[in-house]
Design a protein around this motif. Structure first.
Motif, PDB file in Angstrom:
ATOM      1  N   UNK A 113      -3.562  62.502  55.697  1.00 52.38           N
ATOM      2  CA  UNK A 113      -3.896  61.150  55.235  1.00 52.38           C
ATOM      3  C   UNK A 113      -2.683  60.353  54.802  1.00 52.38           C
ATOM      4  N   UNK A 114      -1.508  60.975  54.729  1.00 50.80           N
ATOM      5  CA  UNK A 114      -0.312  60.234  54.349  1.00 50.80           C
ATOM      6  C   UNK A 114      -0.373  59.667  52.952  1.00 50.80           C
ATOM      7  N   UNK A 115      -1.033  60.358  52.036  1.00 51.85           N
ATOM      8  CA  UNK A 115      -1.235  59.830  50.688  1.00 51.85           C
ATOM      9  C   UNK A 115       0.100  59.503  50.025  1.00 51.85           C
ATOM     10  N   UNK A 116       0.186  58.301  49.455  1.00 48.63           N
ATOM     11  CA  UNK A 116       1.390  57.866  48.765  1.00 48.63           C
ATOM     12  C   UNK A 116       2.463  57.300  49.670  1.00 48.63           C
ATOM     13  N   UNK A 117       2.245  57.331  50.982  1.00 51.87           N
ATOM     14  CA  UNK A 117       3.239  56.852  51.928  1.00 51.87           C
ATOM     15  C   UNK A 117       3.030  55.377  52.233  1.00 51.87           C
ATOM     16  N   UNK A 118       4.066  54.750  52.775  1.00 45.80           N
ATOM     17  CA  UNK A 118       3.987  53.394  53.308  1.00 45.80           C
ATOM     18  C   UNK A 118       4.585  53.424  54.703  1.00 45.80           C
ATOM     19  N   UNK A 119       3.859  52.876  55.673  1.00 45.32           N
ATOM     20  CA  UNK A 119       4.287  52.934  57.068  1.00 45.32           C
ATOM     21  C   UNK A 119       4.341  51.524  57.652  1.00 45.32           C
ATOM     22  N   UNK A 120       4.761  51.432  58.917  1.00 45.90           N
ATOM     23  CA  UNK A 120       4.879  50.135  59.572  1.00 45.90           C
ATOM     24  C   UNK A 120       4.172  50.181  60.916  1.00 45.90           C
ATOM     25  N   UNK A 121       3.474  49.087  61.204  1.00 45.37           N
ATOM     26  CA  UNK A 121       2.805  48.895  62.484  1.00 45.37           C
ATOM     27  C   UNK A 121       3.271  47.562  63.055  1.00 45.37           C
ATOM     28  N   UNK A 122       3.557  47.537  64.351  1.00 45.18           N
ATOM     29  CA  UNK A 122       3.914  46.295  65.018  1.00 45.18           C
ATOM     30  C   UNK A 122       2.902  46.001  66.109  1.00 45.18           C
ATOM     31  N   UNK A 123       2.501  44.766  66.195  1.00 48.39           N
ATOM     32  CA  UNK A 123       1.587  44.280  67.240  1.00 48.39           C
ATOM     33  C   UNK A 123       0.218  44.946  67.196  1.00 48.39           C
ATOM     34  N   UNK A 156      12.301  38.000  48.914  1.00 48.73           N
ATOM     35  CA  UNK A 156      10.916  38.446  49.059  1.00 48.73           C
ATOM     36  C   UNK A 156      10.310  38.894  47.738  1.00 48.73           C
ATOM     37  N   UNK A 157      11.147  39.310  46.803  1.00 51.03           N
ATOM     38  CA  UNK A 157      10.631  39.821  45.536  1.00 51.03           C
ATOM     39  C   UNK A 157       9.988  41.186  45.669  1.00 51.03           C
ATOM     40  N   UNK A 158      10.190  41.863  46.787  1.00 50.79           N
ATOM     41  CA  UNK A 158       9.575  43.171  47.028  1.00 50.79           C
ATOM     42  C   UNK A 158      10.603  44.272  46.851  1.00 50.79           C
ATOM     43  N   UNK A 159      10.139  45.410  46.386  1.00 48.67           N
ATOM     44  CA  UNK A 159      11.043  46.521  46.099  1.00 48.67           C
ATOM     45  C   UNK A 159      10.787  47.714  46.994  1.00 48.67           C
ATOM     46  N   UNK A 160      10.007  47.531  48.046  1.00 48.28           N
ATOM     47  CA  UNK A 160       9.695  48.603  48.981  1.00 48.28           C
ATOM     48  C   UNK A 160       9.926  48.110  50.395  1.00 48.28           C
ATOM     49  N   UNK A 161      10.611  48.911  51.208  1.00 48.96           N
ATOM     50  CA  UNK A 161      10.840  48.548  52.607  1.00 48.96           C
ATOM     51  C   UNK A 161       9.508  48.378  53.330  1.00 48.96           C
ATOM     52  N   UNK A 162       8.570  49.262  53.039  1.00 51.16           N
ATOM     53  CA  UNK A 162       7.272  49.193  53.697  1.00 51.16           C
ATOM     54  C   UNK A 162       6.534  47.909  53.388  1.00 51.16           C
ATOM     55  N   UNK A 163       6.505  47.505  52.100  1.00 48.79           N
ATOM     56  CA  UNK A 163       5.836  46.259  51.735  1.00 48.79           C
ATOM     57  C   UNK A 163       6.514  45.059  52.395  1.00 48.79           C
ATOM     58  N   UNK A 164       7.839  45.102  52.474  1.00 48.20           N
ATOM     59  CA  UNK A 164       8.572  44.014  53.110  1.00 48.20           C
ATOM     60  C   UNK A 164       8.190  43.894  54.585  1.00 48.20           C
ATOM     61  N   UNK A 165       8.192  45.006  55.308  1.00 47.98           N
ATOM     62  CA  UNK A 165       7.887  44.970  56.731  1.00 47.98           C
ATOM     63  C   UNK A 165       6.428  44.613  56.992  1.00 47.98           C
TER      64      UNK A 165
END
Length: 951
Positions: free
Chosen positions: A103-113, A65-74
């Motif tokens: 606001x979750x500033x600086x965070x990365x989260x995941x949403x499905x559907x 994937x070339x990505x270094x963040x779990x959030x970006x990958x998901x």
């Protein structure tokens, strides 16, 4: 009606589900070592393809994937919805959401559907992870930036409801992050990359080592990640408040100060800005032909705040992870794992504006102050009075560039430790596996806010000179003319605001799985267990915020806790085996009982069918109940205020019906909204009930024999999975813009009850509290095709193509009114594409590997909003609509590795967004002219180089 039960009862129920004869047996080494546990079931099984659709992102997928963040990958998978990432410049722009999570500033989260991040359960090695707290609230979702990519072995994504297996939050699905358990030797991995524009540098270093023996294994990893800033003004698309509109939709708060007032000497209303430092006002001049130091305002004078925003926020993360496993006996082992992760991130916005006056309600102090005639910088010679019965100061909008931009700097520390025992034992010829776990985790955050202002001191410094002189440190303030605030003035009104928050999770669990008895079609397997969780959370805003002196925002501390006891049972029942049209037919059933200290109890159940028609064809389907308990922020979040960007329908209404309704609301016919930012008050609700859902899943997996072990195909698989989720009692506040629109359209107290206006027609109070609002219905289909070519002397080719088609997504409020969020529409900085698709081509051998990944998103349509009259809003025939065209992103990677040096060397070079595809212009998006939850940012061709050394 919900009932309360004691935790003792639940523990007894869990024990009762375990046969006493089983508990009495001594444990010995298990013989069935082929069985594994797959996310979506607690039962160990030999079949990898079960009743549940699970997407496995293995280490090869992650590396490609070339990505270094779990959030970006998901967020790149096709089932992903709109979620927060570091392309959102959150703080200072989005305010406090009603769920109390900040606001979750600086965070990365995941949403499905597209069901929301709070409806996805995140596990690490099968155990729940602590929720984030980015120092602006008590979050109800996991920040994936607290989990370093370096420790990940694989990620399993269950795309189905699973509350009966895992409890609350697993409505849309489950993300289970499996960590590396062992390693032989040491590995050093270094990565560097940047955008081809020469910015947004990313540096990453990972060092890990481990070892294994007959009884003991361990793995230790240290990692550091540094992502640099990309400024909004570095890209053409994001350099204006709204692309294609020039400065016309910029802010009325300008560096010189814009004032709308009524001269008490002449009764004339004027809108002027000073054209000089220390301006002189001539009261004899009443129009725009002026010879004094003031000029009339026009749209070309509006302030371009986009120049001070960020496209990519800086983010630094340092992590240390360790785990070990020790075999105590041949059948029992003990594990211990721990993690410390620190994130330092920053968000930035343009200098915080002062909106003062009756026409632009923002906070008590600004709405009711007086710029006194004896203020030495007042050029008018009379009091400018806001508020009261006869205000003459309607608006003063000043942008203090001299105070610098607003900067929000977060430091977030995550601590995690877990330990437990696992093992197996036999009873007769049957084997059973058990585990017991305890985990403690906490997420603590501090945020420093630079560039904001003390509204009370602002009022004091502008008011009567005697009042200012009576307060220590007060200096009279000057808001007339650019850069009029001196360092002494700034020192008096500009504090450093400190906010803190914390989330803590304590967890204990015990599980047992095995075969109960033999049936004609096979073994009846079961799993049962007990889990206890204790949640604690708090948010401690700065004292200025609590006192209401922080400019435009009022927020109170939040603190709360609750606990839950749960027991569950799951059974896999073989129905048929080795008969016509059924090599194997299995039924699975599960049920979970949850007892919450806040609202009572809940029972959720699930049933699934797995039908192996033949070696080639597998059919499967499931029905599941789900629920999501309200979290701490939603329950205990205190009233908080924020500035929402809203379009008031009563501002220059376009039709007679709207005009009539606005008149009924007390809005003058001549009313023009001077400021799109309207203060909204939100808050938690201790009377909230859980959300409930029903999910259906139906699909097949086809692996044709003609494409298996042939000269042209080693394996080929087709799978189709249809899903449907029906969610009731969704916990949320009605969208503020929707509430305002419905108030004007219907005049109903259901929508207008929380909206108040002053004598000028401006909204001066907007309540928008949480409630169990209505329902969400969504459905779609996943298509998967994979093909593996037989290996040749030069390498092996693999093709993986995954597509998600959204059938519908419908949201209804408590009054069954349809909300605007739906398939194919961009609204509130997020959109739901009809189609999303990922195609990966990979070719390689033991030394060289190459991959090409294509990511596709279908088009969206949006309302142009305030940009409807501009030429850029002409992409669809409908009036006031804009089309966001479909996009395809191309990512390529080439790697080379050898064992001839050290214990192994690998060099990887890659280029993401190969053709520099620009995101479609979004006219309704709050910042940067595009939707960062779906698209790569403008000018985002990104190259990277990575080296891995093994010792």
């Amino acid at each position: 009606m919900r009932y309360k039960y004691s935790g003792v009862f639940m523990a007894l129920a869990a024990l009762a589900a375990i046969p006493s004869s089983v508990l009495a047996q001594e444990s010995v080494q298990a013989a069935d070592v082929e069985r594994i546990q797959v996310t979506g079931s607690r039962i160990r099984q030999s079949e990898l393809e079960g009743q549940n659709p699970v997407q496995v992102l293995d280490r090869d997928y992650i590396d490609r994937s070339g990505m270094s963040s779990i959030g970006d990958l998901l967020q790149s998978i096709t089932a992903s919805g709109s979620a927060l990432n570091t392309r959102f410049n959150s703080s200072g722009n989005f305010g406090f959401p009603p769920d109390g999570g900040g606001v979750g500033a600086g965070a990365t989260t995941v949403d499905l559907r597209h069901l929301g991040t709070q409806r996805v359960l995140v596990l690490v090695d099968g155990l729940r992870w602590v929720n984030e707290s980015s120092a602006s609230g008590v979050g109800g979702v996991v920040d994936l930036n607290t989990i370093p990519m370096a420790i990940v072995e694989r990620i399993e994504v269950l795309e189905d409801g699973a509350s009966s297996i895992y409890g609350s939050d697993a409505i849309a699905g489950v993300v289970n992050i499996i960590t590396k358990q062992a390693q032989t030797g040491a590995t050093l991995n270094a990565r560097y990359g940047q955008f081809t524009k020469g910015d947004g540098d990313q540096s990453q270093v990972e060092l890990s080592f481990g070892g294994e023996s007959d009884r003991h294994s361990f793995f230790i990893s240290a990692s550091y990640y540094d992502q640099k800033t990309v400024a909004s003004n570095s890209r053409e698309q994001s350099s204006l408040p709204v692309p294609g509109t020039g400065s016309a939709l910029g802010s009325a708060a300008i560096p010189a100060g814009l004032i709308n007032f009524i001269d008490p000497n002449t009764g004339q209303q004027q809108t002027l800005f000073p054209n000089a430092s220390n301006p002189v006002y001539n009261p004899a001049l009443t129009g725009c032909e002026r010879s004094d130091d003031f000029r009339c305002f026009s749209n070309d004078r509006r302030f371009n705040y986009a120049n001070y925003n960020l496209l990519q926020t800086p983010n630094k993360r340092a992590s240390l992870f360790a785990q070990q496993q020790y075999r105590l006996t041949d059948s029992t082992q003990w594990y211990l794992r721990g993690l410390y992760n620190q994130r330092k991130s920053t968000n930035q916005a343009a200098a915080e504006p002062f909106f003062i006056g009756t026409a632009v309600p923002t906070n008590f102090w600004a709405d009711n102050l007086t710029i006194a005639a004896d203020n030495p910088y007042n050029p008018f010679g009379f009091d400018l009075v806001a508020g009261g019965d006869n205000p003459n100061l309607l608006m003063l909008a000043y942008r203090p560039l001299e105070g610098g931009p607003r900067r929000f700097e977060q430091t977030v520390d995550t601590f995690y430790i877990a330990s437990g025992f696992s093992g197996n034992f036999s009873h007769g010829d049957r084997w059973f596996n058990w585990d017991m776990n305890a985990a403690y985790s906490t997420n603590r955050a501090e945020q420093l806010n630079f560039g904001s202002y003390n509204a009370r001191r602002l009022a004091t410094g502008l008011g009567p000179l005697a009042t200012c002189q009576a307060e220590a440190g007060c200096v009279p303030l000057n808001l007339f003319g650019a850069n009029s605030l001196t360092p002494e003035m700034l020192a008096y009104i500009q504090p450093v605001v400190r906010d803190n928050s914390e989330n803590t999770l304590n967890l204990f669990s015990a599980n047992l799985t095995g075969d109960l008895l033999s049936l004609p079609a096979g073994e009846l397997a079961f799993a049962t267990g007990w889990e206890y969780r204790k949640y604690r959370g708090s948010y401690r805003p700065d004292g200025l915020t609590v006192a209401g002196e922080y400019n435009g925002v009022v927020s109170s501390p939040t603190a709360g806790s609750y606990d839950v006891n749960e027991v569950y049972a799951e059974f896999s029942i073989p129905l048929l085996r080795d008969v016509a049209l059924a090599e194997q037919l299995d039924l699975s059933v599960a049920s979970r009982f949850s007892d919450y200290s806040t609202f009572g109890s809940e029972i959720t159940s699930k049933a699934g069918l797995r039908w192996q028609v033949s070696r080639e064809l597998l059919l499967r389907g499931s029905w599941a109940e789900g629920f999501r308990a309200p979290n701490i922020g939603e329950l205990f979040g205190s009233a908080s205020g924020f500035d929402a960007v809203l379009n008031d329908p009563c501002s220059e209404p376009s039709d007679a019906s709207t005009q009539a309704n606005c008149s009924a609301l007390g809005v003058p016919a001549s009313y023009v909204q001077p400021n799109p930012q309207i203060g909204v008050i939100t808050g938690g609700n201790r009377e909230l009930e859980p959300e409930t859902s029903t999910s259906h899943n139906l699909g097949f997996v086809y692996s044709p024999e003609f494409a298996s072990q042939t000269s042209w195909s080693e394996r080929m698989d087709f799978s189709v999975s249809w899903y449907q989720h029906k969610l009731k009692g969704a916990i949320q506040a009605l969208d503020a813009q929707t509430q305002l629109n419905l108030c004007v359209q219907t005049l109903s107290d259901d929508f207008c009850g929380g909206i108040q206006r002053n004598a000028l027609g401006a909204i001066d109070n907007f309540s928008n509290a949480l409630t169990n609002i209505g329902r969400i219905d969504t459905s779609g289909v996943d298509f998967d095709i994979s093909w593996l070519q037989p290996a040749t002397d030069i390498g092996q080719l693999s093709v993986n193509w995954r597509t998600t088609m959204m059938n519908y997504h419908r949201v209804f409020d408590a009054n069954n009114e349809r909300q605007p969020r739906t398939v194919g529409v961009e609204v509130n900085n997020s959109g739901i594409p009809r189609f999303s698709s990922n195609l990966n081509l990979a070719f390689g051998n033991d030394s060289v590997q190459a991959s090409w990944t294509m990511r596709y998103l279908s088009e969206l349509t949006e309302s142009c909003g305030s940009a409807a009259s501009f030429a850029i809003c002409q992409n669809t025939p409908e009036t006031g609509q804009n089309r966001l065209g479909s996009v395809v992103y191309h990512d390529v990677q080439l790697s080379w590795q050898t064992d001839a040096m050290l214990n192994g060397v690998q060099i990887v070079v890659g280029l993401n967004n190969l053709f520099s595809k620009e995101p479609p212009i979004c006219l309704s998006c709050t910042l940067n002219g595009y939707d960062p939850s779906n698209y790569e940012m403008p000018g985002s061709r990104f190259w990277y180089l990575q080296t891995r050394l093994q010792f």
